[in-house]
Write a protein that holds these residues in place. Structure first.
Motif, PDB file in Angstrom:
ATOM      1  N   TRP A 162       0.865  -1.177   0.000  1.00 26.14           N
ATOM      2  CA  TRP A 162       0.000   0.000   0.000  1.00 26.14           C
ATOM      3  C   TRP A 162       0.902   1.227   0.000  1.00 26.14           C
ATOM      4  O   TRP A 162       1.811   1.335   0.823  1.00 26.14           O
ATOM      5  N   LYS A 163       0.653   2.147  -0.919  1.00 23.57           N
ATOM      6  CA  LYS A 163       1.538   3.298  -1.056  1.00 23.57           C
ATOM      7  C   LYS A 163       1.435   4.250   0.127  1.00 23.57           C
ATOM      8  O   LYS A 163       2.436   4.849   0.540  1.00 23.57           O
ATOM      9  N   ASP A 164       0.231   4.386   0.704  1.00 22.12           N
ATOM     10  CA  ASP A 164       0.055   5.367   1.778  1.00 22.12           C
ATOM     11  C   ASP A 164       0.572   4.870   3.123  1.00 22.12           C
ATOM     12  O   ASP A 164       1.107   5.647   3.916  1.00 22.12           O
ATOM     13  N   THR A 165       0.468   3.582   3.392  1.00 24.31           N
ATOM     14  CA  THR A 165       0.886   3.065   4.708  1.00 24.31           C
ATOM     15  C   THR A 165       2.191   2.279   4.671  1.00 24.31           C
ATOM     16  O   THR A 165       2.818   2.065   5.711  1.00 24.31           O
ATOM     17  N   GLY A 166       2.579   1.814   3.471  1.00 24.47           N
ATOM     18  CA  GLY A 166       3.786   1.007   3.367  1.00 24.47           C
ATOM     19  C   GLY A 166       3.599  -0.434   3.779  1.00 24.47           C
ATOM     20  O   GLY A 166       4.561  -1.209   3.806  1.00 24.47           O
ATOM     21  N   GLU A 167       2.349  -0.841   4.089  1.00 24.88           N
ATOM     22  CA  GLU A 167       2.079  -2.222   4.491  1.00 24.88           C
ATOM     23  C   GLU A 167       2.093  -3.123   3.255  1.00 24.88           C
ATOM     24  O   GLU A 167       1.520  -2.792   2.221  1.00 24.88           O
ATOM     25  N   GLU A 168       2.725  -4.280   3.388  1.00 19.53           N
ATOM     26  CA  GLU A 168       2.830  -5.196   2.251  1.00 19.53           C
ATOM     27  C   GLU A 168       1.522  -5.951   2.047  1.00 19.53           C
ATOM     28  O   GLU A 168       0.868  -6.360   3.010  1.00 19.53           O
ATOM     29  N   LEU A 169       1.147  -6.108   0.782  1.00 23.61           N
ATOM     30  CA  LEU A 169       0.011  -6.954   0.440  1.00 23.61           C
ATOM     31  C   LEU A 169       0.532  -8.364   0.210  1.00 23.61           C
ATOM     32  O   LEU A 169       1.212  -8.636  -0.783  1.00 23.61           O
TER      33      LEU A 169
END
Length: 483
Positions: free
Chosen positions: A259-266
């Motif tokens: 996710w670009k806004d949070t940096g969490e990996e999908l």
């Protein structure tokens, strides 16, 4: 007054039938548009007018709405199957590319090369002092080295190509979600003003169809007409707002999806679940993953599994040959020479890194003898017999069978991908055919409808003319005597 009311009723009929003819014209104009859904003008009674305390009279017809002829249940089914189809098609395509790169996996090619390689050792065993036999062995060894190195480096190149494909498909996801969000805004704005935004809905449904093929999505339509889309339980489109994903490196030459806004990996299994994107991620695998793979029959991670199998084959063969060759004596009396060596000794892999020992540029340095006698070919004989010796899987599998197992496992996995992609494609086509039969434009049907509304329009026009003549009679001729 009743005559004027009849005139108003006739005019409402003209208007309603003209709207239907306009809708039919729009259908016909879009008959070749694959995203277009057939539209229909719905007619309904106008409100009744009271003419007395107990009596009411109709006031004509209204166009209630211009609706799309579509079944949302079929849309949901085709999108669910589309994500599965996307996954298996992407795997099938990668299997096809790997088969093209590893052309020796067509058994005759590699097996033919190895037949010649083992046969060359047998010739050296028969005539250990022959420069011709030694020269032919060296050429066969160079062919083997060149072939396996080429396969391995091409597999690595394919991994980086798939990595670029992942970046491109992530960009496509962002394009589609942005398009859906923009269309949501247009639809909400138009329909808030009482306009049915059917053409916007067609384009949005096309975007959603394609998005569902790339990644598994959940979606629902809000009361305001917007479609909200979720990936992995998190909204990626909410009304007119969309979230972006990005493909970036995370301590590896290969990209992962975040996710670009949070940096969490999908994560593939938790968030992506199915679709082309997860198919590409699994096919490419992860950098340096070969050592982590324990099941080499499944080919879940296609390229890392093939690289691991190829490396094990080259490593096992090289070390077994070197173990015997290093104990033999050359024509010059030297011993302890390895037949194969690594190009880069610091690299743990053999495939893509193997070469013929430079010492063997001199054919006299090929160790065929156990005793050093020129007629002794026992070392060459022992190496030739390795073909039928268990040197893989803890001494259970000989080189030929190990190679055939690679072919078999790869073929089974590739065939599964083809079978599953064909099965899901058939299901998608069946559902899509049902959807097209309902929502697609039939020119024959539209022509029939056109004739029906044309006659209705003409009938209303004649009614208006008749009422006009009645009014003219009343206004201009009643009460005039002597004419």
């Amino acid at each position: 007054m009743s005559s004027f009311r009849g005139l108003s009723i006739g005019i409402s009929g003209l208007y309603a039938n003209k709207r239907s003819l306009d809708t039919i014209s729009h259908n016909i104009a879009n008959s070749d548009n694959p995203l277009y859904v057939r539209q229909q003008a719905l007619h309904a009674d106008s409100r009744y007018s009271r003419i007395s305390l107990t009596n009411y009279i109709g006031t004509g017809v209204d166009v209630q709405q211009i609706r799309q002829i579509r079944d949302e249940f079929l849309d949901t089914k085709v999108r669910k199957e589309a994500s599965e189809l996307g996954y298996w098609v992407s795997r099938s395509n990668v299997f096809d590319q790997v088969e093209g790169i590893v052309r020796e996996l067509s058994e005759d090619a590699m097996q033919g090369l190895m037949d010649k390689f083992w046969g060359s050792w047998e010739e050296v065993y028969k005539t250990p002092g022959s420069q011709t036999a030694r020269g032919l062995l060296r050429e066969r060894a160079i062919e083997f080295v060149g072939s396996v190195n080429h396969m391995y480096t091409q597999l690595e190149s394919l991994q980086f190509n798939l990595d670029n494909n992942i970046k491109n498909i992530v960009d496509e996801v962002n394009y589609l979600t942005n398009g859906i969000a923009e269309l949501n805004t247009k639809i909400m704005s138009a329909e808030a003003m009482g306009v049915t935004a059917n053409d916007y809905r067609d384009t949005r449904n096309g975007y959603l169809d394609r998005l569902s093929q790339i990644v598994k999505v959940d979606y629902y339509t809000s009361n305001n007409g917007a479609i909200n889309v979720a990936v992995g339980g998190a909204h990626i489109v909410s009304d007119g707002i969309h979230r972006e994903i990005e493909a970036k490196n995370n301590g590896s030459p290969f990209v992962d999806v975040f996710w670009k806004d949070t940096g969490e990996e999908l994560l593939p299994e938790r968030d992506l679940k199915s679709g082309e994107l997860i198919g590409l991620l699994y096919a490419r695998g992860y950098y340096g993953q070969e050592s982590e793979i324990t099941d080499t029959t499944e080919y879940k991670y296609i390229i890392p599994t093939m690289k691991k199998q190829l490396d094990e084959y080259v490593k096992g063969l090289s070390e077994a040959i070197n173990e015997i060759h290093s104990t033999g004596k050359t024509l010059t009396g030297n011993t302890g020479i390895d037949f194969f060596v690594k190009q880069d000794p610091s690299n743990e892999h053999w495939a893509g890194n193997i070469k013929l020992n430079d010492v063997l540029d001199s054919l006299d340095e090929i160790a065929a003898s156990e005793s050093g006698d020129i007629g002794d070919g026992k070392i060459a004989e022992a190496i030739a017999k390795l073909r039928y010796t268990g040197i893989f899987n803890d001494g259970k599998t000989n080189p030929d069978n190990f190679y055939r197992d690679i072919i078999t496992d790869f073929g089974i996995a590739g065939n599964e991908a083809i079978t599953m992609s064909n099965a899901h494609e058939m299901v998608v086509n069946q559902i899509d055919d049902r959807r097209s039969s309902l929502s697609g434009v039939s020119l024959d049907e539209e022509m029939t409808e056109m004739i029906k509304f044309q006659h209705a329009y003409n009938a209303n026009a004649r009614l208006i003319n008749a009422i006009d003549e009645m009014i003219e009679q009343i206004v201009n001729k009643m009460g005039i005597v002597g004419r």
